[in-house]
Design a protein around this motif. Structure first.
Motif, short mmCIF file in Angstrom:
data_model
loop_
_atom_site.label_atom_id
_atom_site.label_comp_id
_atom_site.label_asym_id
_atom_site.label_seq_id
_atom_site.Cartn_x
_atom_site.Cartn_y
_atom_site.Cartn_z
N SER A 222 0.83 -1.19 0.00
CA SER A 222 0.00 0.00 0.00
C SER A 222 0.87 1.24 0.00
CB SER A 222 -0.89 0.00 1.24
OG SER A 222 -0.10 0.13 2.41
N ASP A 223 0.25 2.36 -0.41
CA ASP A 223 1.00 3.61 -0.43
C ASP A 223 1.54 3.95 0.96
OD1 ASP A 223 0.41 3.79 -3.06
OD2 ASP A 223 -1.13 5.34 -2.86
N LEU A 224 0.74 3.71 1.98
CA LEU A 224 1.16 4.02 3.35
C LEU A 224 2.36 3.17 3.75
CD1 LEU A 224 0.63 5.59 5.93
CD2 LEU A 224 -0.94 3.76 6.64
N GLU A 225 2.35 1.90 3.40
CA GLU A 225 3.46 1.01 3.74
C GLU A 225 4.73 1.40 3.00
OE1 GLU A 225 5.60 -2.06 5.51
OE2 GLU A 225 3.73 -1.03 6.03
N VAL A 226 4.59 1.78 1.72
CA VAL A 226 5.75 2.21 0.94
C VAL A 226 6.36 3.46 1.56
CG1 VAL A 226 6.50 3.14 -1.27
CG2 VAL A 226 4.99 1.16 -1.21
N ASP A 227 5.49 4.43 1.93
CA ASP A 227 5.99 5.65 2.56
C ASP A 227 6.69 5.35 3.87
OD1 ASP A 227 5.06 7.23 0.52
OD2 ASP A 227 3.17 7.73 1.51
N ARG A 228 6.16 4.41 4.63
CA ARG A 228 6.77 4.06 5.91
C ARG A 228 8.15 3.45 5.72
NH1 ARG A 228 7.89 0.15 9.22
NH2 ARG A 228 7.27 -1.45 7.72
N ARG A 229 8.28 2.59 4.73
CA ARG A 229 9.57 1.95 4.48
C ARG A 229 10.59 2.96 3.97
NH1 ARG A 229 7.91 -3.76 1.48
NH2 ARG A 229 6.64 -4.60 3.21
N ARG A 230 10.14 3.85 3.10
CA ARG A 230 11.07 4.86 2.59
C ARG A 230 11.55 5.78 3.73
NH1 ARG A 230 7.94 8.27 -0.68
NH2 ARG A 230 7.64 9.47 1.23
N ALA A 231 10.61 6.17 4.63
CA ALA A 231 10.97 7.02 5.75
C ALA A 231 11.95 6.32 6.68
CB ALA A 231 9.71 7.44 6.52
N ALA A 232 11.75 5.01 6.89
CA ALA A 232 12.67 4.26 7.75
C ALA A 232 14.06 4.20 7.13
CB ALA A 232 12.13 2.85 7.97
N LEU A 233 14.12 4.00 5.81
CA LEU A 233 15.41 3.97 5.12
C LEU A 233 16.10 5.32 5.20
CD1 LEU A 233 17.47 2.52 3.33
CD2 LEU A 233 16.09 3.19 1.33
N MET A 234 15.33 6.39 5.03
CA MET A 234 15.91 7.73 5.10
C MET A 234 16.43 8.03 6.50
SD MET A 234 14.18 11.29 3.85
CE MET A 234 15.16 12.79 3.68
N ASN A 235 15.70 7.65 7.52
CA ASN A 235 16.14 7.88 8.90
C ASN A 235 17.41 7.10 9.20
OD1 ASN A 235 14.10 9.68 9.56
ND2 ASN A 235 12.70 8.05 10.26
N LEU A 236 17.52 5.89 8.66
CA LEU A 236 18.73 5.11 8.87
C LEU A 236 19.94 5.83 8.28
CD1 LEU A 236 19.24 1.34 8.61
CD2 LEU A 236 20.71 2.80 7.25
N LEU A 237 19.78 6.39 7.07
CA LEU A 237 20.90 7.11 6.44
C LEU A 237 21.22 8.38 7.21
CD1 LEU A 237 19.98 6.71 2.65
CD2 LEU A 237 21.52 5.32 4.03
N LEU A 238 20.19 9.08 7.66
CA LEU A 238 20.41 10.32 8.41
C LEU A 238 21.11 10.07 9.74
CD1 LEU A 238 17.01 12.15 7.77
CD2 LEU A 238 19.26 12.88 6.95
N SER A 239 20.91 8.89 10.32
CA SER A 239 21.53 8.58 11.62
C SER A 239 22.95 8.06 11.48
CB SER A 239 20.68 7.55 12.36
OG SER A 239 20.71 6.30 11.68
N THR A 240 23.42 7.91 10.25
CA THR A 240 24.79 7.44 10.02
C THR A 240 25.73 8.64 10.02
OG1 THR A 240 23.95 5.60 8.68
CG2 THR A 240 26.29 6.16 8.45
N PRO A 241 26.68 8.73 10.96
CA PRO A 241 27.53 9.92 11.06
C PRO A 241 28.29 10.24 9.78
CG PRO A 241 27.75 8.57 13.03
CD PRO A 241 26.93 7.78 12.05
N GLU A 242 28.68 9.22 9.01
CA GLU A 242 29.44 9.49 7.80
C GLU A 242 28.64 10.30 6.77
OE1 GLU A 242 31.07 5.58 9.41
OE2 GLU A 242 29.15 6.62 9.28
N PHE A 243 27.31 10.30 6.88
CA PHE A 243 26.47 11.07 5.97
C PHE A 243 26.21 12.49 6.49
CE2 PHE A 243 24.89 6.91 4.23
CZ PHE A 243 25.23 7.17 2.92
#
Length: 455
Positions: A222-243
């Motif tokens: 579903s659109d909601l599930e896709v958005d949730r997964r994308r947001a989780a992936l983005m937060n993971l990258l944002l929490s990586t100090p090298e980024f």
């Protein structure tokens, strides 16, 4: 940011190298000297344990003694005897009243000996030449010289090996074929230029596209599930100090785009070998992700190449990544590698208490978590090398006075230590150097208690 070059030289030759480096601006030199060849390996190992230089200059003997200790990708210059060095040795022999031949020469390349002999119109039959070989020790070289001079009934030795000169001194006429400042200066300039060139290449604009992969044979989420997964992936990258120095934003329904320099992506992928972030997404978030990296002449070209690379990676059906360059270079597939790399800070940054540690340390120092994350990323980039307040200001995008104030604040809280000084210009005041200690401070934080362990 300045350049640090380590020089590994025999004690007797340091003065020549110092004279050669006198006109080299913007480069800090660190010295590793030795008296005997058996000392080289331990001293180089000790120096590398304290810091990792931007480049290394050393002779063939020191290089062979410690080549397996050198970090991958470290620019290295191995000095070799030049025609000028040999010609000057012949000139010194003439000044002492020695006949040009017979002469026994070691370490110099045969083509160099032949070129100088031809230029000086010397009889080749009166010249013994023993080129450098890794397995040939000082005793074997000394024996070669003794036998040659016995066969010719006299003559002298030109040696580029200080140990050989020491063994022959007092027994046979011998000259040290030491390098001259002009030749050393040219090689130092070439090494510094190579380091700057590699930095410039690492500074090229690049883009990375991370996608939440479609499950093979699965129904569309579903659109909601896709958005949730994308947001989780983005937060993971944002929490990586090298980024911390990268720009990250959404790219379509399933993707995240990262804008950064080529050098940043090269570090994250361990030299385009693996993408640990993909493994973290799978283990901690339950996401199957694919990534693509693009390096082109413009931001638009880089993103387009990254999109194509991500599509190629997604077609593999497993977490992986590809790199596409505008010159036609394709690298991949790069797997997820280890989701928990050996570096302590990289691992801690993705643990559940990683963000809490950052916040608690930032609060105790009086800085924002974002600034502290960027400082942690800078520490990883430096890999133990020292920096100046202006380097810090340039990395964080602040003024030099602000950079000096930040260094003082960090020093007060034990997050930087003074490393010494460097003179980046022949005139003017020297620059103070420091070393970051964010990583070690993070390890001493007790999550939830806001204090340093053992403090």
């Amino acid at each position: 940011m300045g350049i640090t070059i380590d020089l590994v030289v025999h004690t007797s030759r340091r003065q020549v190298f110092e004279e050669a480096a006198g006109a080299l601006a913007g480069v800090a030199l660190r010295w590793t000297t030795y008296e005997y060849e058996h000392e080289i390996r331990a001293r180089v190992a000790e120096s590398l344990s304290r810091h990792c230089p931007d480049g290394l200059m050393l002779g063939a003997v020191p290089y062979d003694a410690c080549r397996d200790l050198l970090p991958d990708g470290l620019p290295v210059t191995v000095t070799a005897g030049s025609g000028l060095d040999l010609a000057l040795a012949f000139s010194r022999a003439q000044a002492r009243g020695w006949a040009p031949t017979p002469v026994s020469i070691d370490t110099f390349a045969p083509e160099v000996v032949a070129e100088v002999a031809e230029a000086l119109r010397l009889d080749p039959s009166g010249i013994g030449c023993l080129p450098y070989a890794r397995e040939r020790d000082a005793a074997a070289i000394t024996e070669f010289h003794r036998r040659f001079l016995e066969r010719t009934g006299g003559g002298y030795v030109i040696s580029a090996r200080t140990e050989v000169v020491r063994r022959l001194a007092g027994a046979l006429p011998v000259l040290n074929g030491a390098p001259v400042p002009s030749g050393v200066r040219a090689e130092l300039h070439a090494l510094a230029l190579r380091i700057r060139s590699e930095r410039a290449d690492g500074g090229r604009f690049a883009a990375g596209v991370f996608r939440v992969a479609r499950g093979e044979g699965a129904l569309p989420a579903s659109d909601l599930e896709v958005d949730r997964r994308r947001a989780a992936l983005m937060n993971l990258l944002l929490s990586t100090p090298e980024f911390a120095d990268a720009w990250i934003e959404n790219r379509g329904r399933r993707g995240v785009v990262v804008f950064a320099h080529k050098a940043l992506f090269e570090r994250l992928t361990r030299g385009w070998l693996s993408v640990p972030a993909l493994g973290r997404a799978e283990e901690s978030l339950g996401l199957t992700a694919a990534a693509g990296f693009g390096i082109g002449g413009s931001a638009r070209t880089s993103v387009l190449l990254a999109e194509r690379a991500a599509a190629r990676a997604e077609s593999e059906g497993a977490p992986c990544a590809y790199l596409f360059e505008d010159g036609g270079v394709v690298i991949g597939p790069m797997g997820p590698g280890s989701a928990a790399p050996a570096e302590a800070f990289d691992q801690g940054s993705v643990e559940e208490d990683g963000g809490e540690r950052i916040e608690e340390l930032a609060r105790s120092v009086g800085l924002s978590p974002t600034t502290l994350s960027r400082l942690a990323a800078m520490e990883r980039v430096l890999e133990g090398k020292a920096f100046s307040p202006s380097d810090l200001a340039s990395t964080l995008g602040i003024t030099d006075p602000s950079g000096r104030r930040l260094v003082r604040k960090l020093s007060t809280h034990g997050l930087v230590t003074a490393e010494g000084i460097a003179r980046t210009h022949r005139k003017g005041r020297p620059t103070r150097l420091y070393r970051l200690g964010i990583d070690s401070a993070m390890e001493r934080i007790e999550p939830g208690r806001g204090s340093l362990v053992g403090a």
